[in-house]
Write a protein that holds these residues in place. Structure first.
Motif, PDB file in Angstrom:
ATOM      1  N   TYR A  58      11.698  31.988  25.564  1.00  0.00           N
ATOM      2  CA  TYR A  58      11.159  30.788  26.204  1.00  0.00           C
ATOM      3  C   TYR A  58      12.119  30.125  27.188  1.00  0.00           C
ATOM      4  O   TYR A  58      11.684  29.437  28.100  1.00  0.00           O
ATOM      5  CB  TYR A  58      10.738  29.778  25.136  1.00  0.00           C
ATOM      6  CG  TYR A  58       9.471  30.187  24.408  1.00  0.00           C
ATOM      7  CD1 TYR A  58       8.270  30.342  25.102  1.00  0.00           C
ATOM      8  CD2 TYR A  58       9.480  30.424  23.044  1.00  0.00           C
ATOM      9  CE1 TYR A  58       7.114  30.733  24.450  1.00  0.00           C
ATOM     10  CE2 TYR A  58       8.324  30.811  22.370  1.00  0.00           C
ATOM     11  CZ  TYR A  58       7.138  30.957  23.087  1.00  0.00           C
ATOM     12  OH  TYR A  58       6.005  31.344  22.440  1.00  0.00           O
ATOM     13  N   THR A  59      13.408  30.303  26.966  1.00  0.00           N
ATOM     14  CA  THR A  59      14.363  29.622  27.847  1.00  0.00           C
ATOM     15  C   THR A  59      14.956  30.563  28.886  1.00  0.00           C
ATOM     16  O   THR A  59      15.578  30.113  29.844  1.00  0.00           O
ATOM     17  CB  THR A  59      15.542  29.030  27.048  1.00  0.00           C
ATOM     18  OG1 THR A  59      16.207  30.102  26.364  1.00  0.00           O
ATOM     19  CG2 THR A  59      15.063  27.997  26.046  1.00  0.00           C
ATOM     20  N   HIS A  60      14.802  31.890  28.671  1.00  0.00           N
ATOM     21  CA  HIS A  60      15.409  32.890  29.535  1.00  0.00           C
ATOM     22  C   HIS A  60      16.923  32.803  29.520  1.00  0.00           C
ATOM     23  O   HIS A  60      17.580  33.220  30.473  1.00  0.00           O
ATOM     24  CB  HIS A  60      14.873  32.798  30.965  1.00  0.00           C
ATOM     25  CG  HIS A  60      13.382  32.758  31.002  1.00  0.00           C
ATOM     26  ND1 HIS A  60      12.596  33.734  30.436  1.00  0.00           N
ATOM     27  CD2 HIS A  60      12.525  31.834  31.481  1.00  0.00           C
ATOM     28  CE1 HIS A  60      11.332  33.423  30.591  1.00  0.00           C
ATOM     29  NE2 HIS A  60      11.247  32.265  31.208  1.00  0.00           N
ATOM     30  N   VAL A  61      17.473  32.240  28.457  1.00  0.00           N
ATOM     31  CA  VAL A  61      18.915  32.290  28.233  1.00  0.00           C
ATOM     32  C   VAL A  61      19.160  33.455  27.270  1.00  0.00           C
ATOM     33  O   VAL A  61      18.404  33.630  26.318  1.00  0.00           O
ATOM     34  CB  VAL A  61      19.415  30.970  27.602  1.00  0.00           C
ATOM     35  CG1 VAL A  61      20.892  31.075  27.240  1.00  0.00           C
ATOM     36  CG2 VAL A  61      19.169  29.804  28.555  1.00  0.00           C
ATOM     37  N   ASN A  62      20.176  34.248  27.556  1.00  0.00           N
ATOM     38  CA  ASN A  62      20.487  35.403  26.716  1.00  0.00           C
ATOM     39  C   ASN A  62      20.670  34.981  25.253  1.00  0.00           C
ATOM     40  O   ASN A  62      21.315  33.991  24.965  1.00  0.00           O
ATOM     41  CB  ASN A  62      21.772  36.039  27.260  1.00  0.00           C
ATOM     42  CG  ASN A  62      22.177  37.253  26.468  1.00  0.00           C
ATOM     43  OD1 ASN A  62      22.725  37.119  25.382  1.00  0.00           O
ATOM     44  ND2 ASN A  62      21.890  38.421  26.994  1.00  0.00           N
ATOM     45  N   SER A  63      20.115  35.792  24.332  1.00  0.00           N
ATOM     46  CA  SER A  63      20.128  35.390  22.918  1.00  0.00           C
ATOM     47  C   SER A  63      21.547  35.329  22.343  1.00  0.00           C
ATOM     48  O   SER A  63      21.843  34.498  21.489  1.00  0.00           O
ATOM     49  CB  SER A  63      19.256  36.323  22.078  1.00  0.00           C
ATOM     50  OG  SER A  63      19.838  37.612  22.014  1.00  0.00           O
ATOM     51  N   THR A  64      22.407  36.194  22.804  1.00  0.00           N
ATOM     52  CA  THR A  64      23.799  36.128  22.332  1.00  0.00           C
ATOM     53  C   THR A  64      24.430  34.806  22.750  1.00  0.00           C
ATOM     54  O   THR A  64      25.151  34.176  21.985  1.00  0.00           O
ATOM     55  CB  THR A  64      24.634  37.293  22.915  1.00  0.00           C
ATOM     56  OG1 THR A  64      24.063  38.527  22.503  1.00  0.00           O
ATOM     57  CG2 THR A  64      26.073  37.214  22.441  1.00  0.00           C
ATOM     58  N   GLN A  65      24.115  34.391  23.945  1.00  0.00           N
ATOM     59  CA  GLN A  65      24.691  33.134  24.417  1.00  0.00           C
ATOM     60  C   GLN A  65      24.149  31.945  23.629  1.00  0.00           C
ATOM     61  O   GLN A  65      24.874  30.988  23.360  1.00  0.00           O
ATOM     62  CB  GLN A  65      24.391  32.939  25.897  1.00  0.00           C
ATOM     63  CG  GLN A  65      25.020  31.654  26.398  1.00  0.00           C
ATOM     64  CD  GLN A  65      25.262  31.698  27.864  1.00  0.00           C
ATOM     65  OE1 GLN A  65      24.582  32.386  28.610  1.00  0.00           O
ATOM     66  NE2 GLN A  65      26.266  30.967  28.304  1.00  0.00           N
TER      67      GLN A  65
END
Lengths: 225, 225
Positions: A58-65
């Motif tokens: 949903y945020t398009h931020v990498n999951s690791t980050q």
DNA sequence: TAGATTGTTAATCGATTAACAATC
DNA sequence: TAGATTGTTAATCGATTAACAATC
């Protein structure tokens, strides 16, 4: 980000709210706010847990980050399960120190002003519209949302009495700078500008200008290429 | 005070097509769009030249980075003078390949929809509202802005005839997902979401969700600390 | 010329990612 | 247990910035 103890990382664990820690980096603060938006909506929809991968979708931020951003402040997740939505919301609110109620003065009782007053997009995050102003004398006295439209003359009194921290400008571009000046004079330090005006304000005042067209241009670029 | 770290827009880039010319990085494309916003307004105000420092004051992007972003595409500036506003606008439009006219379908003829239809915030950047839809039969036929409100049944035909590339959702949160599905079915690849809904769409469709409260939370954090 | 501002370099900093042990 | 997902490391890549020569 390195964990070298000699080089304190920008993101310093905030030991159980209250302890003074370093200011978050711009990027971290922006991302945490975004997580909060998704989490707030997920909570409304009755979701109880959420994984870093879902947040990433949903945020398009990498999951690791995402996991990295969060783990800097504590171990909020359960391995194999994910994060508890409700508890993560309150943890992030604590980290951002925006857990309380924040009062807004809204300018402009036209279509946009009414849309904002009638929406819970601000209310969901603890922002409350405590006053609506309009320069048009014909609109003063009308009831919009839960408020009666006021005359600008009341601005100073309202800011003081209601502890207004944000001014939202939903007015024509030509009126925006004058109202920004009034807000600055009244001591408001955050201005949210829905007009197209390029506002000049003192350095200690923060202006955020909404720019949907810019976001669209950006989306279009990636669509066309 | 620096407000925006260039809030990375919530846009899912479409998967890159084969090879072709180098696509701009996400950050560069986002910043160029922002420069365009300021330049467009500066042009409206009759400004003929602008320095990287002035652009920095309005965008909160470091002036060195602005010069670097621009110099990657050519020598657009004059030392000691700055950049010609009008020519920089067209250069950036060329770089972003968004120089033409782009058609929008707007959903929702309520306050927000009317505010959008009546604003030139999109028009200034080449976006044109070519159709307005509302699910409420009572609103179908009303004239909003330059358009008559249409029934959803017309969606497919309008998308095809008018070459609609963007759908803007100015509707209640509960209606957003259904309309997003309709837009996807009609072949629209970019959705601008003003509701709070977390939209599920196929990976090739880009969703941008407007989130003023998130922006405010972020501003507030830096105000409080 | 004198002042201003660009274009560019080099150094630093933050973001991103793959990988995987820990553990629910 | 088996599967899932977090928390964390280490390596790389891209963004950011200060500084300044070039030059209008």
């Amino acid at each position: 980000m390195t964990l070298d103890p000699l080089n304190p990382p920008m993101v310093r664990p905030a030991p159980s709210a209250g302890g003074a820690s370093e200011r978050l980096s711009l990027g971290v603060a922006a991302r945490l706010s975004r997580y909060l938006q998704v989490l707030t909506q997920a909570k409304k929809m009755g979701k109880e847990t959420i994984s870093s991968q879902e947040l990433s979708d949903y945020t398009h931020v990498n999951s690791t980050q995402i996991r990295r951003d969060l783990s800097g402040f504590g171990k909020f997740g359960k391995r194999g399960v994910g994060y508890n939505v409700e508890s993560l919301v309150s943890q992030i609110r604590k980290i951002l120190r925006t857990a309380g109620q924040h009062n807004i003065a809204l300018f402009g009782a036209g279509h946009l002003g009414r849309a904002i007053a009638g929406s819970d997009i601000f209310a969901d995050h603890g922002f409350r519209v405590v006053a609506i102003f309009d320069v048009d004398p014909d609109k003063v006295g009308l009831v919009v949302g839960a408020q009666r439209v006021r005359h600008l003359d009341d601005l100073h009194a309202v800011v003081e009495e209601e502890d207004v921290v944000v001014g939202v400008l939903a007015v024509p571009t030509a009126d925006a700078q004058g109202l920004a000046d009034d807000l600055v004079a009244a001591g408001v330090k955050i201005i949210f500008n829905y007009s197209e005006a390029l506002l000049d304000v003192p350095p200690e005042v923060a202006v955020h200008t909404s720019s949907p067209a810019v976001d669209l241009l950006y989306a279009l670029y990636f669509h066309l290429t």
